[in-house]
Design a protein around this motif. Structure first.
Motif, PDB file in Angstrom:
ATOM      1  N   GLN A  61       1.019  -1.251  -0.100  1.00  0.00           N
ATOM      2  CA  GLN A  61      -0.191  -0.118   0.037  1.00  0.00           C
ATOM      3  C   GLN A  61       0.800   1.230   0.042  1.00  0.00           C
ATOM      4  O   GLN A  61       2.153   1.181   0.309  1.00  0.00           O
ATOM      5  CB  GLN A  61      -0.845  -0.109   1.032  1.00  0.00           C
ATOM      6  N   ASN A  88      -5.251   1.779  -2.576  1.00  0.00           N
ATOM      7  CA  ASN A  88      -5.316   0.252  -2.183  1.00  0.00           C
ATOM      8  C   ASN A  88      -4.608  -0.447  -3.421  1.00  0.00           C
ATOM      9  O   ASN A  88      -5.458  -0.477  -4.479  1.00  0.00           O
ATOM     10  CB  ASN A  88      -6.785   0.112  -2.105  1.00  0.00           C
ATOM     11  N   SER A  90      -3.647  -3.632  -2.951  1.00  0.00           N
ATOM     12  CA  SER A  90      -3.996  -4.962  -2.470  1.00  0.00           C
ATOM     13  C   SER A  90      -5.026  -5.551  -3.604  1.00  0.00           C
ATOM     14  O   SER A  90      -5.916  -4.768  -4.014  1.00  0.00           O
ATOM     15  CB  SER A  90      -4.294  -5.126  -1.114  1.00  0.00           C
ATOM     16  N   LEU A  94     -11.518  -3.051   0.814  1.00  0.00           N
ATOM     17  CA  LEU A  94     -11.227  -2.739   2.221  1.00  0.00           C
ATOM     18  C   LEU A  94     -12.529  -2.109   2.430  1.00  0.00           C
ATOM     19  O   LEU A  94     -12.878  -0.805   1.962  1.00  0.00           O
ATOM     20  CB  LEU A  94      -9.972  -1.784   2.405  1.00  0.00           C
ATOM     21  N   TYR A 223      -1.336  -2.607   5.876  1.00  0.00           N
ATOM     22  CA  TYR A 223      -2.175  -3.762   5.265  1.00  0.00           C
ATOM     23  C   TYR A 223      -1.013  -4.503   4.373  1.00  0.00           C
ATOM     24  O   TYR A 223      -0.682  -4.159   3.460  1.00  0.00           O
ATOM     25  CB  TYR A 223      -3.236  -3.301   4.569  1.00  0.00           C
ATOM     26  N   SER A 224      -0.857  -5.747   4.774  1.00  0.00           N
ATOM     27  CA  SER A 224       0.240  -6.595   4.049  1.00  0.00           C
ATOM     28  C   SER A 224      -0.653  -7.990   3.374  1.00  0.00           C
ATOM     29  O   SER A 224      -1.430  -8.302   3.873  1.00  0.00           O
ATOM     30  CB  SER A 224       1.369  -6.907   5.022  1.00  0.00           C
ATOM     31  N   GLY A 228      -2.398  -9.058   6.576  1.00  0.00           N
ATOM     32  CA  GLY A 228      -3.653  -8.101   6.961  1.00  0.00           C
ATOM     33  C   GLY A 228      -3.259  -6.879   7.370  1.00  0.00           C
ATOM     34  O   GLY A 228      -2.073  -6.245   7.278  1.00  0.00           O
ATOM     35  N   TRP A 229      -4.189  -6.288   8.253  1.00  0.00           N
ATOM     36  CA  TRP A 229      -3.917  -4.953   8.871  1.00  0.00           C
ATOM     37  C   TRP A 229      -2.882  -5.741  10.051  1.00  0.00           C
ATOM     38  O   TRP A 229      -2.816  -6.622  10.837  1.00  0.00           O
ATOM     39  CB  TRP A 229      -5.133  -4.439   9.713  1.00  0.00           C
ATOM     40  N   ASN A 231      -2.449  -4.276  13.179  1.00  0.00           N
ATOM     41  CA  ASN A 231      -2.937  -3.390  14.331  1.00  0.00           C
ATOM     42  C   ASN A 231      -2.654  -3.720  15.517  1.00  0.00           C
ATOM     43  O   ASN A 231      -3.491  -3.452  16.392  1.00  0.00           O
ATOM     44  CB  ASN A 231      -4.480  -2.903  13.760  1.00  0.00           C
TER      45      ASN A 231
END
Length: 778
Positions: A61, A88, A90, A94, A223-224, A228-229, A231
């Motif tokens: 991203q 985005n 990806s 999202l 976000y990978s 994913g996130w 967080n």
């Protein structure tokens, strides 16, 4: 009771399953430590290849920031408004976005302020007590508004401690972008009492503040493809996973402040005096640091507080973060340095208390760091690199904060000098790991701290051949690896769960990489592979597997055993030399062998009674009555007859030169027995000392342990007689017990102290100040 038995059985099964995942052949003395990592690593895919390189469909991203911020010097408050453009890239739609609110770590409602144990002691410092007594309710980010940047419509958001989720009105589809605006403010914390990486330091002697503004704006989480996130909450330890993008930042500060930040200032001509701007121009080609803002100018600014304001404008491209410093107390020096044909401005900002050290060293250390790291990784791509003295150590793109203050008389200790140089190298070096090779610090601290500490060691050693590096040399990690297993965890442990953070995340991986370079792979293979890792993953998000695979892929060295032992395990290195046996070929020469046999027989025939009887002067029967003597009493069974000599010479005439050398006793065979006491398999390094005083070092690959990971013997043929054998003579494997490394065994004296010395604060003078004493004696 049945339920308890079932639970116990289940726990035992899970424990055995976990062990089976790590051990290919549990219960055996082989087939474990040298097996491939297999299921311990993620499977390669289209995003990340089996070679360790980004895959053909790799994506990441992007987030661009346009920020306006104002520093309130009277109230230590920061107010900002930012517009974020999020791309985005990806393949996933999202429906929400996650942002980091790292300043919320200071909010008493955040878990990190309560989830660590604490205790009372006989002596408590004020910082510990103030953290217990003060709740800091005034700290943390205050979100004023979140809205769509296009239509101004407010976007719903939820704050969970240090993370904020923005719910989108419709899914952000692959290939789309969104622009949103966040307005916010927060009270800047006193980092000298509250702690943390950013904040302010107050100087009561002149009534001024030094602001190091870090983790200061709501930032996009990563976000990978592999998780994913990201967080995971920021608790003050595991650092940052961030998204690359471009920054346009306008910082409004008191007019007499000096500002330094990530990227390049776009309006020096407006914010500097004509004299300062001219010196800045001179610095563009200077070979020595030039004071753009002089010490006298900083001292003059410290005497008054300007009521007017100035706005400094900075831009930075393709960076993952933005940080800045602001104060009227700062000297600023700069010089140009050439990094593989490109000009980079090396710069330092520091107060008068750091002037004796920083004016002499800081900017030159910055330039040195960029050159050494560029040689071992990739050419430094950014236009500047800044070192700021702020009584701490923390890193951001193109700017870092370090320590290094002199005594009031201008002197400093040797430890302060080398501590300052080391921390500048380390923090500037973070530009490469993780600012460029952008690993996830929140999950794997070692991927940035360990790799960076290793490169720091390389730079320290290229600064001065006598540099007292604390981390990197193998013997420096021994005390940590000796600790009981309940105080250890693998390097592959999440940042928040590490007990001994410095040794585990900094020193051990740095030591492992140095051993890999110097002892296992050799410099040529290692340097090529390590540089390839940096090249492949520059401005991308690598995982541990990407490093492990690239190092093998680029070198043709199977290193799974090394990663398994050093990174996934806690076993120490302790190889014991248990026995040395000396063999020679039977020469068949009767004049040699008969003497040998005679000496052996006489030794075998000797016993304590025989010795004491002789010493007591006993008259033996055959001496008192000589008639008892016969042929055998006088016969020399070891005498060499003419026929014996003839047979020997005839045998010699049939031998080849190689066989003759063996029979003439010119080759010695030594059988060495080793045991792997510590459990961590490593190469065996042998130093032979010969009877003529010469020495030889021989290196045996770690693969000698592959068929028996606990014990091994090996035979060596030597032309010269050996008088001593020493394992690991250069202390390069981190062997925790050197007492079992020598044959014959020898005791090494140890010293001890009668008291424990209190540990000095980071960057403080230790070991006295000889410079001060020398100056006082004049």
């Amino acid at each position: 009771m049945m339920k308890q038995i079932f639970c116990t059985a289940a726990v035992l099964f899970l424990a055995l399953l976990a062990k089976a995942q790590h051990d290919n052949n549990p219960g055996s003395n082989h087939g474990n430590k040298f097996e491939q990592l297999g299921t311990m690593m993620h499977d390669p895919n289209m995003y990340r290849s089996a070679s360790g390189a980004p895959g053909p469909k790799y994506w990441q991203q992007r987030a661009d920031y346009d920020i306006n911020v104002e520093l309130d010097d009277a109230n230590q408050k920061l107010t900002g408004s930012e517009t974020v453009t999020y791309y985005n890239n990806s393949p996933d739609p999202l429906t929400y976005l996650w942002l980091q609110l790292d300043e919320n770590e200071h909010n008493p409602k955040s878990d990190n302020n309560s989830f660590d144990g604490s205790s009372m002691s006989d002596r408590m410092n004020m910082r510990s007590l103030s953290n217990l007594l003060t709740k800091h309710d005034e700290l943390g980010v205050n979100i004023v508004k979140v809205a769509d940047a296009g239509n101004g419509k407010e976007l719903p958001y939820t704050i969970n401690q240090t993370m904020m989720r923005i719910d989108l009105p419709k899914a952000l589809m692959p290939g789309e972008k969104i622009r949103f605006k966040v307005d916010w403010w927060y009270n800047i914390s006193d980092r000298m009492t509250v702690g943390g990486r950013g904040g302010y330091e107050y100087f009561p002697e002149d009534g001024n503040y030094l602001y190091t503004i870090t983790q200061w704006y709501p930032r996009m989480a990563v976000y990978s493809d592999f998780q994913g996130w990201q967080n995971k909450q920021f608790t003050g330890r595991g650092e940052f996973a961030l998204t690359f993008g471009n920054f346009n930042v306008k910082m409004t500060v008191p007019a007499d402040h000096v500002v330094g930040g990530t990227g390049l200032c776009q309006n020096y001509k407006e914010v500097l005096s004509p004299a300062q701007y001219q010196r800045w121009q001179q610095a563009q080609s200077a070979k020595e640091p030039i004071e753009v803002v002089t010490l006298d100018e900083a001292k003059s600014a410290m005497k008054g507080k300007a009521s007017a304001k100035k706005t400094w404008v900075y831009k930075a491209e393709n960076v993952r973060d933005f940080a800045w410093v602001s104060s009227r107390r700062l000297v600023w020096d700069a010089m140009a340095t050439n990094i593989e044909g490109k000009k980079v401005m090396a710069m330092s900002y520091y107060g008068q208390e750091a002037y004796p050290l920083y004016r002499k060293y800081s900017t030159k250390v910055v330039a040195h760091t960029l050159k050494v790291y560029s040689k071992h990784t990739i050419a430094y791509p950014y236009p500047s690199a800044i070192s700021v003295e702020a009584a701490n150590g923390m890193e951001y793109p193109m700017i870092c904060f370090n320590y290094g203050r002199a005594e009031k008389d201008g002197t400093y200790s040797e430890s302060t000098k080398y501590g300052m140089i080391g921390v500048i190298i380390h923090e500037v070096g973070h530009n490469f790991f993780p600012m460029i090779v952008n690993s996830d610090e929140r999950q794997w601290t070692w991927m940035d701290e360990g790799l960076n500490t290793f490169c720091q060691f390389l730079a320290e050693q290229e600064w001065d051949n006598n540099y007292p590096s604390r981390r990197g040399p193998a013997d420096k990690i021994v005390d940590y690896m000796k600790l009981p297993k309940d105080q250890l965890e693998p390097i592959m442990t999440n940042s928040e769960n590490i007990v001994n953070f410095g040794p585990n995340a900094y020193a051990k991986p740095a030591t492992a990489l140095n051993i890999l370079r110097e002892t296992v792979m050799g410099r040529e293979l290692f340097d090529f592979a390590f540089k390839e890792y940096a090249r492949r993953w520059a401005f991308k998000h690598p995982t541990p597997e990407d490093l492990f695979r690239t190092m093998e892929d680029a070198s043709a060295v199977d290193l799974d055993w090394f990663w398994r032992g050093w990174f996934y395990g806690t076993d120490p290195v302790d190889i014991s030399l248990d026995d040395v046996k000396w063999f020679r070929v039977d020469s068949k020469n009767p004049e040699v062998e008969n003497k040998f046999d005679k000496a052996a027989a006489e030794k075998d025939a000797e016993h304590i009674s025989k010795t004491r009887n002789r010493a007591a002067g006993i008259k033996f029967a055959v001496e008192q009555d000589t008639s008892l003597l016969d042929f055998y009493n006088k016969w020399d069974r070891y005498a060499v007859s003419p026929s014996d000599k003839e047979a020997y010479n005839k045998m010699l005439s049939t031998l080849t030169p190689e066989e003759r050398k063996l029979y003439e006793g010119k080759v010695n065979f030594y059988e060495l027995s080793f045991s792997n006491v510590g459990g961590l398999v490593m190469p065996i390094i042998i130093e032979w000392t010969y009877a003529d005083g010469t020495k030889e070092v021989e290196r045996i690959s770690a693969y000698i342990w592959r068929k028996n990971e606990q014990k091994v013997t090996k035979v060596f043929a030597k032309d010269k007689e050996v008088v001593a054998v020493q394992l690991d003579p250069y202390r390069e494997t981190a062997d925790i017990d050197e007492a079992n490394n020598a044959w014959p065994r020898h005791a090494e004296p140890s010293r001890f102290e009668l008291f424990k010395m209190n540990r000095a604060a980071r960057g403080a003078s230790t070991g006295g100040n000889p410079m001060q004493k020398a100056r006082a004696s004049k």
